[in-house]
Write a protein that holds these residues in place. Structure first.
Motif, PDB file in Angstrom:
ATOM      1  N   TYR A   1      48.616  52.386  21.266  1.00  0.00           N
ATOM      2  CA  TYR A   1      49.972  52.255  21.831  1.00  0.00           C
ATOM      3  C   TYR A   1      50.618  53.642  21.975  1.00  0.00           C
ATOM      4  O   TYR A   1      51.252  53.940  22.991  1.00  0.00           O
ATOM      5  N   ARG A   2      50.449  54.485  20.972  1.00  0.00           N
ATOM      6  CA  ARG A   2      51.043  55.828  21.036  1.00  0.00           C
ATOM      7  C   ARG A   2      50.465  56.611  22.214  1.00  0.00           C
ATOM      8  O   ARG A   2      51.187  57.307  22.921  1.00  0.00           O
TER       9      ARG A   2
ATOM     10  N   PHE B   1      51.926  55.229  25.309  1.00  0.00           N
ATOM     11  CA  PHE B   1      53.329  55.661  25.475  1.00  0.00           C
ATOM     12  C   PHE B   1      53.395  57.116  25.947  1.00  0.00           C
ATOM     13  O   PHE B   1      54.236  57.478  26.771  1.00  0.00           O
TER      14      PHE B   1
ATOM     15  N   GLU C   1      58.193  52.051  27.068  1.00  0.00           N
ATOM     16  CA  GLU C   1      57.796  51.148  25.984  1.00  0.00           C
ATOM     17  C   GLU C   1      57.076  49.902  26.495  1.00  0.00           C
ATOM     18  O   GLU C   1      56.012  49.533  25.997  1.00  0.00           O
TER      19      GLU C   1
ATOM     20  N   ALA D   1      53.123  48.912  25.967  1.00  0.00           N
ATOM     21  CA  ALA D   1      52.697  47.668  25.307  1.00  0.00           C
ATOM     22  C   ALA D   1      51.756  46.884  26.223  1.00  0.00           C
ATOM     23  O   ALA D   1      50.731  46.350  25.763  1.00  0.00           O
TER      24      ALA D   1
ATOM     25  N   THR E   1      48.359  48.542  26.313  1.00  0.00           N
ATOM     26  CA  THR E   1      47.625  48.314  25.063  1.00  0.00           C
ATOM     27  C   THR E   1      47.036  46.900  25.047  1.00  0.00           C
ATOM     28  O   THR E   1      45.858  46.699  24.726  1.00  0.00           O
TER      29      THR E   1
ATOM     30  N   VAL F   1      62.235  53.312  21.714  1.00  0.00           N
ATOM     31  CA  VAL F   1      61.057  53.266  20.855  1.00  0.00           C
ATOM     32  C   VAL F   1      60.992  54.449  19.902  1.00  0.00           C
ATOM     33  O   VAL F   1      60.416  54.377  18.827  1.00  0.00           O
TER      34      VAL F   1
ATOM     35  N   LEU G   1      56.838  65.141  22.164  1.00  0.00           N
ATOM     36  CA  LEU G   1      56.421  64.618  23.470  1.00  0.00           C
ATOM     37  C   LEU G   1      56.981  65.466  24.608  1.00  0.00           C
ATOM     38  O   LEU G   1      56.315  65.697  25.610  1.00  0.00           O
TER      39      LEU G   1
END
Lengths: 255, 175
Positions: B20-21, B24, B30, B34, B37, B98, B108
């Motif tokens: 997920y990271r 993202f 977000e 999701a 993933t 998030v 990021l």
């Protein structure tokens, strides 16, 4: 190896437990013993990498993501088993290995129960809700339907459940054993699923007691009159407890 | 290696967070992260029979997620949420709920400013915690290229983090 070459290699180094045994890093790490500038650079870099990873760990997945993934995977599993080719192959296997299957049905224990639990959860958690043969808010209609299709059911449901509306029901076969699914509509609008199958289908498996959480689902197993009943819902645990624990504890009204 | 049955639930449990990271970091959104993933694990569930070496599941998942992200980019070239320009990423990161820790947003942001050829290698290293061999397999590039990109990318990232350093943000030690 010069210092720049060692730095390039060590840029890919994560930690001693994960990369310490890798020969490609050993030479560069050994060089640090005689190169204090390289050692200082390496320590600072490891420090920085650790800090960056810790900060990136602040990106948290949505709380329900894992449960959603598992539900979709279970749904896919059910769909795959529903494919005609798979059923044809399964039928062929049944013919060829009928005797072996007969014995496996009699002999399997915990694995068989786990398999049932997995399949039942996949059925009730399918995307868009479980597949139903009959959709009706009337419990009596679902019970009649299951009776006509010779599916096991609990005819002595507690009064509280009898007063609830249903979403519908389904009669199906699991490992040659008839089974049923009845979906109740709880007061908060969420569904409460009841899967019933002959206890014999589980062989000699021990059936766990008490409530379990499976992802964002709450599940409870109950044995009654030679039947195994699985209750499952995504309703909050407290509401599930109020509903099902009372169901399990309520004196039987008859069989 | 002899193939054994995949324990999908264990694989999900172990890898959904890093996946997920990574999603993202690619999408900066977000909901899209999701979806990516979920989609990646669903592809694994459908194609598990084709996965010959279960020791490479991790690389396979990150490769698949990246491919799905790029496929989405190609098919939705006008989608505003996947614009990769750094200034746009900053805005999306700032808008997202998030990132509970502003530190993650800072990193990021800095990652977004790193040259694209280095950025992907850095994201797989930091977010996915992949080894250099796994990164090479995921991106289909030589091991030597992974190491040089990591080295240069880390240096760019260090400079960017130094520039953006503030009391709330990451403060790299002097080099």
């Amino acid at each position: 190896m010069n210092s720049d070459a060692a730095k390039e290699i060590l840029s890919a180094y994560r930690s001693s437990d994960r990369d310490g045994a890798d020969p490609i890093f050993r030479e560069a790490l050994n060089q640090m013993e005689s190169d204090s500038e390289l050692k200082k650079w390496f320590e600072e870099q490891q420090d920085r990498d650790r800090t960056i990873r810790e900060k990136l760990a602040g990106i948290e997945p949505p709380a329900d993501l894992q449960a959603k993934i598992l539900a979709r995977i279970r749904g896919e599993k059910v769909r795959r088993f529903a494919l005609p080719q798979v059923w044809l192959a399964a039928a062929a296997c049944l013919v060829v290995g009928g005797i072996a299957l007969f014995y496996s049905i009699r002999q399997t224990g915990p694995d068989r129960f786990q398999e049932f639990k997995t399949d039942a959860m996949a059925m009730v958690s399918a995307e868009g809700g479980p597949q139903l043969d009959l959709r009706t808010p009337d419990l009596a209609e679902t019970q009649n339907y299951l009776r006509e299709h010779q599916a096991p059911r609990d005819d002595a449901l507690p009064s509280r459940l009898k007063s609830m509306e249903t979403e519908g029901c389904r009669a199906f076969v699991w490992k040659q054993y008839p089974a049923s699914l009845t979906c109740f509509r709880m007061p908060n609008g969420q569904l409460l699923h009841l899967v019933v199958i002959n206890r014999e289908a589980m062989g000699n498996a021990n059936i766990p007691v008490g409530m379990k959480s499976v992802g964002d689902w709450h599940v409870m197993f109950q044995q009654k009159d030679g039947m195994l009943m699985m209750w499952a819902t995504q309703a909050p645990m407290e509401e599930f407890k109020q509903m099902v624990v009372k169901v399990a504890a309520e004196p039987r009204l008859g069989s | 290696m002899v193939r054994t049955e995949l324990d999908l639930e264990s694989i999900v449990s172990e890898l959904y967070s890093p996946l997920y990271r990574f999603a993202f970091s690619l999408s900066r959104n977000e909901a899209q992260a999701a979806d990516l993933t979920q989609e990646t694990f669903l592809i694994l569930a459908k194609q598990q029979a084709q996965v010959r070496d279960i020791t490479k599941i991790k690389s396979w998942l990150f490769t698949t997620l990246r491919r799905e992200f790029l496929r989405g980019l190609r098919s939705q070239s006008t989608h505003p949420e996947v614009e990769l320009k750094p200034e746009h990423q900053d805005q999306l990161v700032a808008d997202s709920g998030v990132l509970k820790a502003s530190d993650a947003a800072t990193v990021l942001e800095a990652l977004a400013g790193v040259d694209e050829s280095y950025r992907m290698v850095l994201e797989l290293f930091y977010l996915a915690d992949l080894s250099y061999k796994e990164i090479a397999a995921t991106l289909d590039i030589p091991i030597g290229t992974v190491m040089s990109r990591l080295s240069r990318g880390k240096e760019q990232l260090r400079i960017l983090l130094t520039k953006t350093a503030s009391p709330n943000k990451i403060t790299p030690r002097p080099n």
